[in-house]
Write a protein that holds these residues in place. Structure first.
Motif, PDB file in Angstrom:
ATOM      1  N   SER A 294      -5.114  18.052   8.080  1.00 51.93           N
ATOM      2  CA  SER A 294      -6.055  17.273   8.878  1.00 51.93           C
ATOM      3  C   SER A 294      -5.502  15.884   9.197  1.00 51.93           C
ATOM      4  N   LEU A 295      -4.689  15.326   8.309  1.00 54.22           N
ATOM      5  CA  LEU A 295      -4.076  14.022   8.552  1.00 54.22           C
ATOM      6  C   LEU A 295      -3.023  14.135   9.653  1.00 54.22           C
ATOM      7  N   ALA A 296      -2.255  15.219   9.623  1.00 51.79           N
ATOM      8  CA  ALA A 296      -1.274  15.456  10.683  1.00 51.79           C
ATOM      9  C   ALA A 296      -1.966  15.607  12.031  1.00 51.79           C
ATOM     10  N   LEU A 297      -3.076  16.325  12.040  1.00 55.27           N
ATOM     11  CA  LEU A 297      -3.824  16.498  13.284  1.00 55.27           C
ATOM     12  C   LEU A 297      -4.385  15.159  13.758  1.00 55.27           C
ATOM     13  N   SER A 298      -4.818  14.316  12.826  1.00 58.11           N
ATOM     14  CA  SER A 298      -5.325  12.989  13.179  1.00 58.11           C
ATOM     15  C   SER A 298      -4.245  12.152  13.852  1.00 58.11           C
ATOM     16  N   MET A 299      -3.015  12.240  13.358  1.00 60.61           N
ATOM     17  CA  MET A 299      -1.921  11.488  13.970  1.00 60.61           C
ATOM     18  C   MET A 299      -1.619  12.011  15.376  1.00 60.61           C
ATOM     19  N   CYS A 300      -1.795  13.302  15.586  1.00 67.90           N
ATOM     20  CA  CYS A 300      -1.635  13.862  16.937  1.00 67.90           C
ATOM     21  C   CYS A 300      -2.682  13.280  17.880  1.00 67.90           C
ATOM     22  N   VAL A 301      -3.925  13.232  17.412  1.00 67.03           N
ATOM     23  CA  VAL A 301      -5.010  12.699  18.232  1.00 67.03           C
ATOM     24  C   VAL A 301      -4.750  11.233  18.542  1.00 67.03           C
ATOM     25  N   LEU A 302      -4.306  10.475  17.548  1.00 67.88           N
ATOM     26  CA  LEU A 302      -4.033   9.058  17.741  1.00 67.88           C
ATOM     27  C   LEU A 302      -2.943   8.855  18.791  1.00 67.88           C
ATOM     28  N   ARG A 303      -1.881   9.630  18.703  1.00 62.32           N
ATOM     29  CA  ARG A 303      -0.794   9.481  19.682  1.00 62.32           C
ATOM     30  C   ARG A 303      -1.261   9.859  21.079  1.00 62.32           C
ATOM     31  N   GLU A 304      -2.040  10.927  21.190  1.00 62.98           N
ATOM     32  CA  GLU A 304      -2.551  11.327  22.508  1.00 62.98           C
ATOM     33  C   GLU A 304      -3.446  10.239  23.092  1.00 62.98           C
ATOM     34  N   ARG A 305      -4.233   9.566  22.246  1.00 60.02           N
ATOM     35  CA  ARG A 305      -5.090   8.487  22.727  1.00 60.02           C
ATOM     36  C   ARG A 305      -4.257   7.321  23.244  1.00 60.02           C
ATOM     37  N   LEU A 306      -3.162   7.018  22.551  1.00 59.77           N
ATOM     38  CA  LEU A 306      -2.298   5.930  22.984  1.00 59.77           C
ATOM     39  C   LEU A 306      -1.587   6.244  24.299  1.00 59.77           C
ATOM     40  N   LEU A 307      -1.421   7.524  24.610  1.00 55.58           N
ATOM     41  CA  LEU A 307      -0.799   7.903  25.882  1.00 55.58           C
ATOM     42  C   LEU A 307      -1.708   7.618  27.063  1.00 55.58           C
ATOM     43  N   GLY A 308      -3.000   7.409  26.771  1.00 53.47           N
ATOM     44  CA  GLY A 308      -3.947   7.100  27.834  1.00 53.47           C
ATOM     45  C   GLY A 308      -4.064   8.223  28.852  1.00 53.47           C
ATOM     46  N   SER A 309      -4.053   7.862  30.127  1.00 57.08           N
ATOM     47  CA  SER A 309      -4.221   8.859  31.192  1.00 57.08           C
ATOM     48  C   SER A 309      -3.044   9.815  31.294  1.00 57.08           C
ATOM     49  N   GLN A 310      -1.923   9.489  30.646  1.00 54.05           N
ATOM     50  CA  GLN A 310      -0.761  10.373  30.679  1.00 54.05           C
ATOM     51  C   GLN A 310      -0.910  11.561  29.722  1.00 54.05           C
ATOM     52  N   SER A 311      -1.867  11.495  28.827  1.00 52.18           N
ATOM     53  CA  SER A 311      -2.097  12.605  27.906  1.00 52.18           C
ATOM     54  C   SER A 311      -2.715  13.787  28.644  1.00 52.18           C
ATOM     55  N   ASN A 312      -2.249  14.979  28.326  1.00 50.77           N
ATOM     56  CA  ASN A 312      -2.845  16.186  28.910  1.00 50.77           C
ATOM     57  C   ASN A 312      -4.294  16.368  28.467  1.00 50.77           C
ATOM     58  N   PHE A 313      -4.666  15.694  27.384  1.00 55.26           N
ATOM     59  CA  PHE A 313      -6.009  15.848  26.822  1.00 55.26           C
ATOM     60  C   PHE A 313      -6.908  14.642  27.108  1.00 55.26           C
ATOM     61  N   ALA A 314      -6.478  13.754  27.988  1.00 56.99           N
ATOM     62  CA  ALA A 314      -7.240  12.535  28.272  1.00 56.99           C
ATOM     63  C   ALA A 314      -8.690  12.812  28.668  1.00 56.99           C
ATOM     64  N   PRO A 315      -8.987  13.806  29.531  1.00 56.03           N
ATOM     65  CA  PRO A 315     -10.394  14.045  29.892  1.00 56.03           C
ATOM     66  C   PRO A 315     -11.262  14.411  28.694  1.00 56.03           C
ATOM     67  N   TYR A 316     -10.668  15.102  27.720  1.00 55.30           N
ATOM     68  CA  TYR A 316     -11.401  15.456  26.505  1.00 55.30           C
ATOM     69  C   TYR A 316     -11.579  14.241  25.606  1.00 55.30           C
ATOM     70  N   LEU A 317     -10.508  13.509  25.363  1.00 50.77           N
ATOM     71  CA  LEU A 317     -10.584  12.341  24.481  1.00 50.77           C
ATOM     72  C   LEU A 317     -11.544  11.290  25.030  1.00 50.77           C
ATOM     73  N   ASP A 318     -11.647  11.211  26.354  1.00 52.59           N
ATOM     74  CA  ASP A 318     -12.505  10.195  26.971  1.00 52.59           C
ATOM     75  C   ASP A 318     -13.998  10.447  26.750  1.00 52.59           C
ATOM     76  N   ILE A 319     -14.393  11.690  26.453  1.00 51.49           N
ATOM     77  CA  ILE A 319     -15.819  11.957  26.255  1.00 51.49           C
ATOM     78  C   ILE A 319     -16.215  11.956  24.778  1.00 51.49           C
ATOM     79  N   LEU A 320     -15.249  11.738  23.891  1.00 55.38           N
ATOM     80  CA  LEU A 320     -15.556  11.718  22.457  1.00 55.38           C
ATOM     81  C   LEU A 320     -16.265  10.417  22.079  1.00 55.38           C
ATOM     82  N   PRO A 321     -17.064  10.440  21.013  1.00 56.35           N
ATOM     83  CA  PRO A 321     -17.727   9.207  20.548  1.00 56.35           C
ATOM     84  C   PRO A 321     -16.698   8.139  20.180  1.00 56.35           C
ATOM     85  N   HIS A 322     -17.087   6.887  20.302  1.00 57.56           N
ATOM     86  CA  HIS A 322     -16.214   5.781  19.917  1.00 57.56           C
ATOM     87  C   HIS A 322     -16.491   5.329  18.490  1.00 57.56           C
TER      88      HIS A 322
END
Length: 352
Positions: free
Chosen positions: A142-170
């Motif tokens: 789960s920690l490894a997966l968390s680091m994946c999510v963190l890196r994808e968030r830092l990629l911003g709009s360049q992340s393939n998952f940006a539309p998903y990450l943008d609707i998650l709670p803050h």
């Protein structure tokens, strides 16, 4: 790295060392757990102020972000016409029926390509190397997966998952976001120690990974962007949404399942399956749901203590609620065998 960034990194490094000293000093926690907890949270708050915030893509309204998410999901062949996303009282954002929905109707399918798994990190050379060499990331999926999510968030709009990450709670309502007083209010409950350990363990993990990032072992994540606040957010996303999915090799791995993970909890039964042939998660309506009513699913037979720790809520009508009772040996009273037989006559304690 410019001069201003070097000064900032030096200051942050000092504060991380202070946080580390509190989190790892065992004697302090053994002597006064509440006092140590307050010191830990104060150190975290000072660190957060020094680091500043990292944007979560919240400049647009949720409605606009939801439309972008729907377009993204539709590209994977996911039909979202039967429901909409909206705030559902204390349960937060959920899915609401746009038409009458029948019990057993197949409502959602989510193909593997939409899911975030730790495997996506292997496509990045330095992330893949770190995942193979760092003991914490190897041991805690789960920690490894968390680091994946963190890196994808830092990629911003360049992340393939940006539309998903943008609707998650803050923000979240799990113990990682509690004040010390809110945690202490759990006194008398077995959740108190678990919540305290969760907060302390999280701080220790951050300190370890910050030092890894600062060492340059992960060039794709600059130290100035690896903030405590962003790490807490990523860990919370995974903690509240992670689920096991089958792998092509016959095993299982943790994954975040967009759209499906927006369905809120209610009493009922499991109505989700994994279609191996189509390589997708499938959700079937748990109940008849009239138009404009919330679509709900059953998260499983978990007591409120586990729901609070992992999902940040308790269910008032939880048929599976229970209290974990630790049985200890008492040498000056009845034998343990007699105590065990007494327990056996009543309800079996929840086995975590």
């Amino acid at each position: 790295m410019g001069g201003r960034d070097r000064v900032r990194v030096k200051r942050v490094s000092e504060l991380v060392s202070s946080l580390e000293a509190v989190a790892f000093t065992e004697a302090k926690w053994e002597r006064d757990r509440v006092g140590a907890l307050r010191d830990l949270v104060r150190a975290e708050e000072e660190l957060i102020r020094a680091q500043g915030g990292v944007g979560m893509g919240a400049s647009r309204s949720f409605g606009d972000r939801w439309e972008v998410f729907e377009e993204w999901a539709n590209k994977f062949g996911v039909d979202t016409a039967a429901f909409r996303a909206e705030k559902c009282g204390d349960q937060g954002v959920g899915l609401v029926a746009e038409r009458d929905i029948r019990l057993g109707e197949k409502l959602i399918h989510v193909p593997r390509q939409m899911m975030i798994t730790a495997d996506i990190a292997l496509k990045n050379a330095d992330m893949a190397h770190l995942f193979q060499t760092d003991i914490l990331l190897r041991r805690i999926e789960s920690l490894a997966l968390s680091m994946c999510v963190l890196r994808e968030r830092l990629l911003g709009s360049q992340s393939n998952f940006a539309p998903y990450l943008d609707i998650l709670p803050h923000e979240f309502s799990t113990p990682l976001w509690f004040t010390p007083d809110e945690i202490v209010a759990l006194k008398g409950s077995p959740v108190l120690d678990k919540a305290t350990n969760r907060v302390r363990g999280h701080a220790r993990q951050y300190c370890h990974l910050y030092n890894v990032v600062k060492s340059g072992a992960l060039p794709s994540i600059p130290p100035t962007q690896f903030t405590f606040e962003l790490f807490r957010w990523a860990v919370s996303v995974v903690m509240t949404r992670q689920n096991m999915v089958p792998t092509s090799t016959g095993g299982e791995s943790l994954a975040l399942i967009p759209l499906w993970d927006m369905i809120n909890h209610s009493q009922g039964e499991y109505t989700t399956q994994y279609d191996l042939a189509r390589d997708q998660v499938e959700f079937f309506a748990m109940t008849d749901t009239p138009r404009d009513k919330q679509i709900l699913m059953f998260y499983g037979p978990r007591p409120n203590s586990e729901l609070l720790l992992h999902a940040g809520f308790v269910h008032g009508e939880n048929l599976h609620d229970a209290v974990e009772v630790k049985q200890g040996r008492c040498t000056n009273r009845q034998p343990v065998s007699n105590t065990s037989s007494l327990i056996g006559r009543g309800r079996r304690p929840y086995a975590a």
